[in-house]
Design an enzyme around this catalytic site. Structure first.
Site, mmCIF file in Angstrom:
data_model
loop_
_atom_site.group_PDB
_atom_site.id
_atom_site.type_symbol
_atom_site.label_atom_id
_atom_site.label_comp_id
_atom_site.label_asym_id
_atom_site.label_seq_id
_atom_site.Cartn_x
_atom_site.Cartn_y
_atom_site.Cartn_z
ATOM 1 N N ASP A 224 -55.652 23.127 76.536
ATOM 2 C CA ASP A 224 -55.467 24.532 77.022
ATOM 3 C C ASP A 224 -54.115 25.179 76.009
ATOM 4 O OD1 ASP A 224 -56.298 27.070 78.539
ATOM 5 O OD2 ASP A 224 -54.629 26.790 80.095
ATOM 6 N N SER A 248 -57.634 32.176 80.676
ATOM 7 C CA SER A 248 -58.587 31.482 81.283
ATOM 8 C C SER A 248 -59.502 31.617 81.607
ATOM 9 C CB SER A 248 -58.003 29.573 81.391
ATOM 10 O OG SER A 248 -56.706 29.647 80.098
ATOM 11 N N GLN A 298 -63.890 26.984 75.746
ATOM 12 C CA GLN A 298 -63.074 27.888 76.948
ATOM 13 C C GLN A 298 -63.115 28.651 76.706
ATOM 14 O OE1 GLN A 298 -58.706 29.124 77.563
ATOM 15 N NE2 GLN A 298 -59.047 27.071 78.372
#
Length: 305
Positions: A224, A248, A298
């Site tokens: 991430d 996110s 993502q």
């Protein structure tokens, strides 16, 4: 001397990462779900880092599975911002234990509400077909500047956090995205371009125990860190661009092969689309020998004003 200071602070950051991944068992609730509790890392953003919750959720699910089965995929939705002042409860539902695969659903909960919902799948080691996209040829990490080299001397809380407190060493092949002047094509013109693509070397700041389950959880944390940077790069933005808002939304990770998160990993990244204030980032993750160890996807809210 400065490198020693930064290195010591990063080592403390790594100890903090290992601490938050060491969840406390909490028995089972009335529905039979396994419960765990985790602490939070300090964050200058006022919310829990999404990678932390991903890594902790992987750990929670792993604690309920036969150790012979390793996580090979996870799909999660970020539902609410995490509160860094409140511990997180992880509730694990045992969906299935088959002959070769196991599946688990994890809800990360704060203040009685889920902040992340994730399903993970685990598999025993098996033989089968094998192929992988080869790694690109890029400069090695030793020849590239660290975060501390780039922003370590800036007197700003985000710069201090990036350079000294994050438990990872991140080195961009080409320009980094910490300052607004950075986006765009690198000086050599070969490693990144107007399409937003980039390559980033990353590893944690110290040795880890030889526990594949831990390394996979740490990779979930690390996945991430830069995955949405191609979206920013494509549109000429940086993490410190005034008015930028990035969050996110959902996250998918596939572990293809064994991984060592304390050795250099190359994240080869791109963005195929952005629309509706959402941007999609993709990453192929290679080890130093060029083996493809993971793939990341993502989608994130990306608002530029």
């Amino acid at each position: 001397m400065a490198d020693d200071v930064h290195g010591g602070a990063q080592a403390e950051g790594l100890a903090g990462l290992l601490r938050v991944l060491d969840l406390t068992p909490g028995g089972a609730d009335s529905s039979g779900q396994d419960l765990f509790t985790g602490e939070n890392q300090r964050s200058p953003h006022g919310r829990v880092f999404g990678g932390q919750v991903l890594g902790q959720s992987v750990v929670a699910a792993t604690r309920t599975v036969d150790p012979a089965r390793h996580v090979h995929s996870m799909h999660g939705y970020f539902l609410r911002p995490g509160d860094p002042s409140t511990p997180i409860t992880f509730a694990v539902e045992r969906l299935r234990d088959g002959g070769s695969f196991s599946a688990r659903r994890v809800h990360a909960i704060q203040h009685g509400q889920p902040i992340l919902s994730m399903i993970a799948s685990f598999q025993e080691a098996q033989d089968g077909v094998d192929h992988a996209e080869p790694a690109p040829q890029v400069p090695g990490p030793e020849s590239l500047p660290s975060i501390a080299d780039l922003v370590g001397r800036l007197d700003h809380p985000f710069a201090r956090y990036w350079a000294r407190e994050r438990p990872v060493d991140v080195r961009h092949v080409g320009s980094a995205l910490y300052l607004p002047s950075a986006p765009g094509r690198g000086d050599d013109g070969d490693d990144e371009g107007g399409d937003g693509s980039q390559a980033v070397w990353l590893r944690v700041a110290g040795p880890l125990p030889a526990d594949q389950a831990l390394h996979r959880a740490v990779l979930a944390w690390a996945s991430d860190v830069t995955v949405l940077e191609p979206v920013l790069r494509r549109h000429g933005a940086a993490w410190s661009t005034p008015g930028i808002r990035v969050a996110s939304l959902d996250h998918a990770l596939w572990w293809h092969r064994p991984v060592r998160a304390d050795e250099w990993m190359l994240f080869v990244q791109e963005t195929p689309s952005a629309s509706g204030a959402r941007g999609l980032g993709l990453a192929r993750v290679y080890d130093r020998a060029g083996a493809l160890v993971a793939t990341v996807a993502q989608e994130g809210m990306t608002r530029l004003t």
